[in-house]
Motif scaffolding. Structure first.
Motif, short mmCIF file in Angstrom:
data_model
loop_
_atom_site.label_atom_id
_atom_site.label_comp_id
_atom_site.label_asym_id
_atom_site.label_seq_id
_atom_site.Cartn_x
_atom_site.Cartn_y
_atom_site.Cartn_z
N ASP A 147 -34.48 -4.06 10.37
CA ASP A 147 -35.54 -5.06 10.22
C ASP A 147 -35.19 -6.34 10.98
O ASP A 147 -36.05 -6.93 11.64
N PHE B 113 -32.00 -14.10 7.83
CA PHE B 113 -31.68 -12.77 7.31
C PHE B 113 -30.22 -12.64 6.89
O PHE B 113 -29.92 -12.45 5.72
N ALA C 115 -37.43 0.88 2.56
CA ALA C 115 -37.55 -0.55 2.86
C ALA C 115 -36.23 -1.27 2.60
O ALA C 115 -35.81 -2.13 3.39
N GLU D 244 -36.66 6.50 11.98
CA GLU D 244 -36.60 5.13 12.51
C GLU D 244 -35.50 4.93 13.54
O GLU D 244 -35.56 4.03 14.36
N MET E 152 -33.91 -0.37 5.44
CA MET E 152 -34.28 -1.05 6.69
C MET E 152 -33.66 -2.45 6.73
O MET E 152 -33.25 -2.92 7.79
N ARG E 153 -33.60 -3.10 5.57
CA ARG E 153 -32.98 -4.42 5.52
C ARG E 153 -31.46 -4.32 5.60
O ARG E 153 -30.81 -5.01 6.39
N ARG F 299 -35.61 -5.96 14.74
CA ARG F 299 -37.02 -5.93 15.14
C ARG F 299 -37.66 -7.30 15.01
O ARG F 299 -38.53 -7.66 15.80
N ARG F 300 -37.20 -8.04 14.05
CA ARG F 300 -37.71 -9.43 13.93
C ARG F 300 -37.29 -10.24 15.13
O ARG F 300 -38.06 -11.07 15.64
#
Length: 406
Positions: free
Chosen positions: A395, A347, A386, A97, A389-390, A398-399
């Motif tokens: 994440d 976030f 996952a 990633e 990624m947070r 990308r958001r």
């Protein structure tokens, strides 16, 4: 400084300097005013996440920051009461990633120093220490900025003004932008020691301890090392005085409670501060923009504050340069506000609050559920990825990018 066709940045910390560097590299004249006489050896933020390393790499800073700090691919969660290692997460799972499947532990003053050295080489950038922005006056084509220095007060003009001047931002207050949120009742106490928790306890460079009465963060920084220093962060009674909390006997008792050993700890630094969860009502008001702590503050568990600020700086510089150089309409700056404020509220704020709740949970059933979730995520590579990624903020980045497409 007489030329008003430039961007002025209030605040010469890592966020302000990185934003200035990114703007200067894109051909935008920029002036930074910093109220202190030099970069401060701030003992707070150190964690630099993969999403931020990607942005720093674009500016040619990642390698220097990595070499000035410590590479920390792994982090751990422990239960203090039982002494059990609950979960361990390895950023190596993110190798497909990002080019940077690790965290770098580099104190923020080092990051600022590296950025400043590069900024000094830019012919269209200037930095003035002992120059404090004390007032602003927006007008149709820019902002008049009043600056106080040892020589007195002077007024400077810019097409745009960026407030990167911290949680008590003069720019934000002068612009009348609300800072919404709350302050935690407890203070955070930081005790720094050269005791090697990895060698003697097997702790990773980033380690979190859950405890219903007194959680702890324990992480290593390079300092002037090797061997480096370890910072331990505890919640502290808001009614206790700094004198009592810093008392040698109290400090030793607190450390021994968590990490019992023979003999006293050498404690080389003590710090105490209030912690807030606040977000500015807007990151953009006309020609005034906010980035970093002036726009948002949060508790440090998870290391997302400075990272969010650097991400603000890169996002803002990219858009502001396009507007300043006439390649995009002024409305592009509204997208900065949308992207970064959305990421911050949806976030960073929620994640940092959840990080704190996970460590301080008191009810046995809630603690058991938290531990079961962490164990399950760590044991399953898909779930672990996952989670990473947070926590790595990939994440979130990308958001933010997806908001542009929307």
């Amino acid at each position: 400084m007489s030329n008003k066709d430039r961007v002025i940045i209030s605040g010469g910390g890592p966020v302000g300097l990185i934003c200035a560097l990114a703007l200067a590299r894109k051909g935008v004249p920029v002036t930074v005013f910093e109220r202190f006489d030099s970069l401060k050896d701030d003992p707070r933020a150190a964690t630099t996440h993969p999403a931020t390393l990607e942005l720093l790499n674009e500016l040619g800073l990642e390698q220097e920051i990595r070499e000035a700090g410590l590479v920390a691919p792994v982090f751990q969660f422990w239960d203090r009461i039982s002494g059990e290692l609950i979960a361990e997460f390895d950023h190596a799972l993110l190798a497909d990633e990002t080019r940077f499947p690790y965290v770098v532990q580099c104190e923020q003053f080092k990051t600022a120093s590296i950025a400043l050295a590069h900024l000094r080489k830019e012919p269209n950038a200037e930095v003035f220490f002992e120059h404090e922005v004390v007032n602003i006056s927006p007008n149709d084509d820019g902002v008049a900025v009043t600056v106080r220095s040892p020589e007195g007060e002077t007024t400077h003009h810019a097409r745009y003004l960026i407030g990167a001047d911290g949680g008590r931002s003069t720019v934000r207050k002068a612009a009348g932008i609300a800072f919404e949120g709350f302050t935690f009742p407890e203070k955070f106490l930081v005790l720094t020691t050269p005791f090697d928790f990895q060698a003697h306890r097997g702790y990773s460079y980033r380690t979190y301890f859950a405890d219903p009465e007194e959680w702890c963060n324990c992480f290593k920084v390079a300092a002037d090392g090797p061997p480096g220093l370890w910072r331990t962060v505890f919640p502290a009674d808001p009614d206790a005085s700094e004198k009592d909390l810093f008392d040698e006997a109290a400090v030793q008792a607190r450390l021994q409670k968590f990490f019992p050993k023979e003999g006293d700890y050498e404690v080389v630094h003590r710090n105490l501060y209030h912690v807030h969860q606040r977000v500015a009502k807007t990151f953009r008001l006309g020609r005034i923009l906010l980035a970093g702590d002036s726009a948002h503050v949060n508790n440090p568990i998870g290391g997302m504050g400075l990272n969010g600020g650097i991400q603000d700086a890169a996002n803002l510089a990219e858009k502001l340069a396009e507007v300043f150089l006439g390649r995009a309409p002024d409305s592009l700056l509204d997208l900065y506000d949308l992207q970064r404020r959305t990421v911050t509220t949806d976030f960073v704020q929620s994640q940092s609050i959840q990080n704190k709740k996970r460590l301080e949970a008191k009810e046995p059933e809630v603690r058991a559920q938290n531990f079961a979730e962490l164990k399950g995520q760590a044991a399953d590579p898909t779930k672990a990825k996952a989670f990473l990624m947070r926590s790595s903020m990939l994440d979130a980045q990308r958001r933010a990018a997806a908001k542009a497409a929307e």
